[in-house]
Each structure stands twice: as C-alpha cells, then as structure tokens.
Design an enzyme around this catalytic site. Structure first.
Site, short mmCIF file in Angstrom:
data_model
loop_
_atom_site.label_atom_id
_atom_site.label_comp_id
_atom_site.label_asym_id
_atom_site.label_seq_id
_atom_site.Cartn_x
_atom_site.Cartn_y
_atom_site.Cartn_z
N LYS A 87 -8.25 -7.59 17.10
CA LYS A 87 -7.53 -6.81 16.43
C LYS A 87 -8.35 -6.00 14.59
O LYS A 87 -7.81 -7.83 14.14
CB LYS A 87 -6.63 -7.41 16.40
CG LYS A 87 -5.43 -6.08 16.56
CD LYS A 87 -3.68 -5.63 16.67
CE LYS A 87 -2.98 -4.96 16.32
NZ LYS A 87 -2.05 -5.04 16.72
N SER A 162 0.22 -1.69 19.88
CA SER A 162 -0.72 -1.16 18.32
C SER A 162 -2.06 -1.78 18.57
O SER A 162 -2.43 -1.80 18.15
CB SER A 162 0.38 -1.68 17.53
OG SER A 162 0.12 -3.09 17.80
N SER A 186 4.16 -4.59 21.22
CA SER A 186 2.65 -4.64 20.72
C SER A 186 1.40 -4.65 21.49
O SER A 186 0.05 -4.24 22.21
CB SER A 186 2.21 -4.53 19.55
OG SER A 186 1.97 -3.26 19.00
N1 GLN Z 1 5.83 0.19 19.24
C1 GLN Z 1 6.04 -1.43 17.96
C2 GLN Z 1 6.29 -0.71 16.83
O1 GLN Z 1 5.89 0.65 16.08
C3 GLN Z 1 5.72 -1.96 18.32
C4 GLN Z 1 4.59 -3.24 17.06
C5 GLN Z 1 4.24 -4.34 17.44
O2 GLN Z 1 4.54 -4.79 17.79
N2 GLN Z 1 3.44 -4.49 16.15
O3 GLN Z 1 6.70 -1.30 15.51
#
Ligand code: GLN
Length: 498
Positions: A87, A162, A186
């Site tokens: 990632k 994400s 995420s």
């Molecule tokens: N949807 C969560 C956020 O926007 C996901 C964050 C994550 O796990 N990196 O904070």
C-alpha cells in the site's frame, strides 16, 4: 497467476513457473490496465526493482535445487519468490511513497518498514504500491490524487477503502496477497466490497515502523488474501516485537499459523458466539446484507456453535468516538507535512509561514483538510475538556466491555459493513454517509482486537459481495483464522478472483 500461496510455492518448487514470470505477468497486466477504457487502477506503480528481486529469488531456488536443499531453503524462506501488493503508505526502501497525496509528490522512502523487511527476509517480492484514500482517510478510495480504484467485480462500483488498491489487486488476481493498513476498518471494508478475506490483527502484533501515521493509537497493518491460510502465513512471518516500535507485541501462537488447520468439528461444537443486538438493527442496513448474515449465523448453528444475542449499548457510540479520536490524532500527525521535511514544497519566497500554508493548501485534498480542521477544532482549548476526553472515555468503556464479553465468548460476529459496494460518486460529496460505512468495523480498532472479513455471499440484485466479520479477543488471531478456514473449506473458492 496461481490463486493461493501454497499453489504458487509448489509451482515454483517444481519449476512450473518462476518468480520472474509471476512478476512480469503482473507488470504486463498493470500496463494493460493503464490503457484500458475503464482502468481498475489498483496499482499506482510497479517497483523498478521487482524483476531484479525475482531474478535473485529464482537463482536461489535453482541453486538449492541443484544442491538438494530446496526444502531447507523454503523452511528458512517460506515465501521465496512470492510477489505481493504493497500500500502507498508503507515504506519500501528506495521507492516512491505518497499516501496518494500531492503533498508527498517526489518523496522516496529512505528505509523499509519492518513488515516489508520481514516479508523480504522470508523471500517475498514487493511488486508495487497500491492506490488508497489520501492518507488512508476514506472508505471508497475515491479520495486519492490518482483517481479512484474500481471494483473488479463491477467497475461501476467502488472498491472500498482506504486499502481499496490492495483489495482490488488481490481480488483481480494481480497479486497473491496484499498489505493494507487499518485505522478504522480500512482492510476489512475493501475486502468485504471486493469479495476476499482481510485481517486486521491485534494492535501491536504488526510493527508500525515505516508506516505513515494516521491515528497512531489505532493504526495497524492488515493483510488481504484469497484464503485465511494465505493471510496466516504472511502474518506469522511479519508478527512480533520490533525494537523500533514500542507498542509492538509478540503473537503467542504464531507458529501454528504456518500450516493453518481449520477448526475441527469437535472444537466447533464448543464455540460460543456473541451477536451484538446493536449491529442487528435494520435501519441503515441493506436487507440483503442481513439475509447473508443470517445465513452465516445458520452455518455456525448447523455446526453446533452456540449463539447468543448480547446487548452492548456502548457500541452505538463507536462511530462518534472513533471519528473524534482518529481525527484528533490525524491533525497532530499530519502537522509534520510542512513543505520543509518531506515531499512537495510550494515556495513563493514570502517566508516560512506562507510556505507552510501554501504547501498545505495545495498539497492536501479536501477530505484531508476537513479532517485536519475538525481534529484541531476538537483539540482546541475550548473543546478538549469536553469532546476529546469524552471520546477517550467512550473508547475505554468499549475496550473494557468488549474484553469482558470475551471472558464468556470466543467470537463476536456481525456484518462487516451495513451495505455492499456502492456506485462511484454516490457518497463522495456526503462525508457523513461515507463515515457511516464504518459503523460495524471501528469498535474493533477502538478495542484493539483482531477481526477478519469473510466473503460470505452475494446480493441477488447486483451480484456484489457481502462480507461478514469474525472478531476475537486480543491475540486470538489463530482462533479466528481457523474458524475462517473452516468457512473456506465449506465454501470453496469463496475468496477467489472474479
Ligand atoms: N473510513 C475510515 C476513515 O476514513 C477508514 C480509516 C482507515 O482504516 N484507514 O477514517
């Protein structure tokens, strides 16, 4: 490309394929995708040195074969020659890292994250960096400076976020397994939307060294794969105390993860499972998700597990607590991107303050700015007494009550998300709607426990995957993976590519 790590390793050992062939296939697919009418956009970039690393792996394999030491070599390096997707917020030495943000344009990682070092020591090959929401803030990978990653099952739909790039890459079989990161769902959410397995380990089991911080008390690296076994093996290689991360911890039975065995029928009959009533409310949830959840529940019952509905009212406050804590930590963490130390600099030569403001104004996208503003607002003197402390109190209660529940139960199960993947653009201008996608996932991060997304079925209306999560007590990775492996044996190929 083969589908599982085991299949691929066997093929490498027998000489039916080579690591170079695997990497070159992935690069070719990447190049084709770039010029496709509707690109998937899972990888942002393939690493320049992936082929050279694969060549070195092939050389090791053929030398060991000649010397009759191939099995011993694979004992030492169980992932030798196996490519994986990284990632864009996990450092891989000498390669670009941007967190899908313009502000990190041109930044090259000066060292590798511990998770990357450990995978490479086990022989795995980092293929390239995958797309994500900017600084891992989002649930659809639409908040990326590289444009969205689409869902491999239907490109009209989002991949989730994400870690949408890594999930789409694994789902489309562009990589055997992928790394993602979780602050609040995420890994599990995109795994759910793309129909694969995705594990968020106990906080601390995977080192955060070399991983760009979002909300440090919540951040954790996660793994995406086609089977629970494909997640267990990289986990066993990467887990454990790291001197560079004081919050890191050993995973007690990580050795049992190398050859993951499904939970036996007898063990299954002793399983005690809790379903929080708070996650069974139908408002806001897609009825098809509830239907698949009920089918999963019936599967557990048919195998003799005992299911109890439990009442944990504090879970209703998890989204609010999560966004208060995550955004406060993000505002503080992201202050380091000042145009001086990392990446992009907008210098109109007016002075330091202007340089800082101009760099950040141009470098950050709108969602990241919104979160920095909210985070700083929450932390500001007038509010910190109230909102932040309240968030922390709620978190402590969630942690306590969830830990207490695990004194009597082995697993908590629930849908991973209230809906399946939605169409591109549907929620991008409605941050609250987007935040609500995290309704069932964030309590896991707040409680620091492990949880896995399991591909459990499809909707009849549009054939999009539905994911169910199995969460366990802290450090119970082996247990939840073994339960998931049983699911996989009973539902063969449910996490396989489209
Ligand atoms: N949807 C969560 C956020 O926007 C996901 C964050 C994550 O796990 N990196 O904070």
């Amino acid at each position: 490309m083969y589908y599982t790590i085991n299949e691929t390793r066997d093929a490498l050992k027998k000489g039916e394929t080579s690591s170079v062939e695997l990497v070159k296939n992935a690069v070719e697919t990447f190049n084709k995708d770039k010029s496709a009418a509707i690109p998937l956009n899972a990888f942002i970039e393939m690493y320049d040195d992936a082929v050279a690393k694969a060549e070195a792996a092939d050389k090791e394999i053929s030398e060991a074969k000649a010397a009759g030491t191939l099995e011993a070599l694979y004992e030492k390096k169980p992932l030798l020659g196996i490519p994986f997707a990284n990632k864009d917020n996990i450092s891989c030495k000498g390669t670009r890292l941007t967190c899908a943000s313009k502000i990190l344009e041109g930044y090259v990682a000066p060292y590798s994250a511990t998770v990357i070092n450990r995978l490479e020591a086990a022989g795995a090959i980092p293929l390239g960096r995958c797309n994500q929401d900017e600084f891992a803030m989002g649930s659809s990978t639409e908040y990326s400076c590289y444009g969205p990653t689409r869902n491999p099952i239907n490109r009209e739909y989002v991949s989730g976020g994400s870690s949408g790039g890594s999930a789409a890459a694994v789902s489309a079989n562009q990589a055997l397994f992928g790394l993602g990161t979780e602050t609040g769902g995420s890994v599990r959410l995109p795994a759910s939307y793309c129909g694969i397995y995705g594990l968020k380990p106990t906080y601390g089991v995977l080192s955060r060294w070399g991983v760009v911080a979002y909300g440090s008390s919540l951040d954790q690296v996660g793994i995406l794969g086609h089977t629970p076994a494909d997640i267990a093996e990289p986990l066993s290689v990467m887990s454990g105390v790291d001197m560079y991360d004081d919050t890191s911890a050993d995973l007690p039975d990580s050795a049992s993860l190398k050859n993951l065995k499904a939970l036996s029928d007898d063990e299954f009959k002793t399983l005690k499972i809790a379903i929080p009533k708070q996650f069974m409310k139908t408002e806001g949830a897609d009825p098809e998700v509830i239907r698949v959840f009920n089918e999963t529940r019936a599967w557990f019952e048919s195998k003799g597990a005992k299911i109890t509905e439990v009442d944990l009212p504090i879970l209703d406050a998890s989204i609010a607590a999560y966004y208060v804590i995550a955004l406060s930590e993000a505002a503080s963490n992201l202050s380091r991107f000042d145009g001086i130390r990392y990446g992009r600099r907008v210098d109109n030569s007016k002075g330091y303050d202007e340089l800082y403001v101009d760099t950040r104004s141009e470098g950050f996208g709108p969602e990241v700015k919104r979160r920095i503003i909210i985070g700083n607002y929450v932390l500001s003197e007038q509010f910190s007494g109230d909102t932040y402390k309240k968030g922390m109190t709620v978190r402590a209660r969630i942690q306590r009550e969830v830990a207490k529940l695990f004194e009597d139960y082995d697993l908590i199960i629930s849908p991973t998300c209230p809906t399946t993947a939605f169409k591109l653009g549907q929620k991008v201008d409605d941050p609250l709607e987007m935040y609500l996608s995290d309704m069932y996932t964030v309590f896991v991060n707040l409680a620091r426990i492990p949880s896995i997304n399991v591909p459990a079925g499809k909707t009849s209306k549009d054939g999009m995957p539905v994911g169910i999560q199995f969460a366990g007590a802290m450090f119970s990775e082996a247990k939840i993976l073994r339960v998931a492996q049983k699911w996989d044996e009973d539902h063969p190929k449910c996490g396989m590519p489209v």
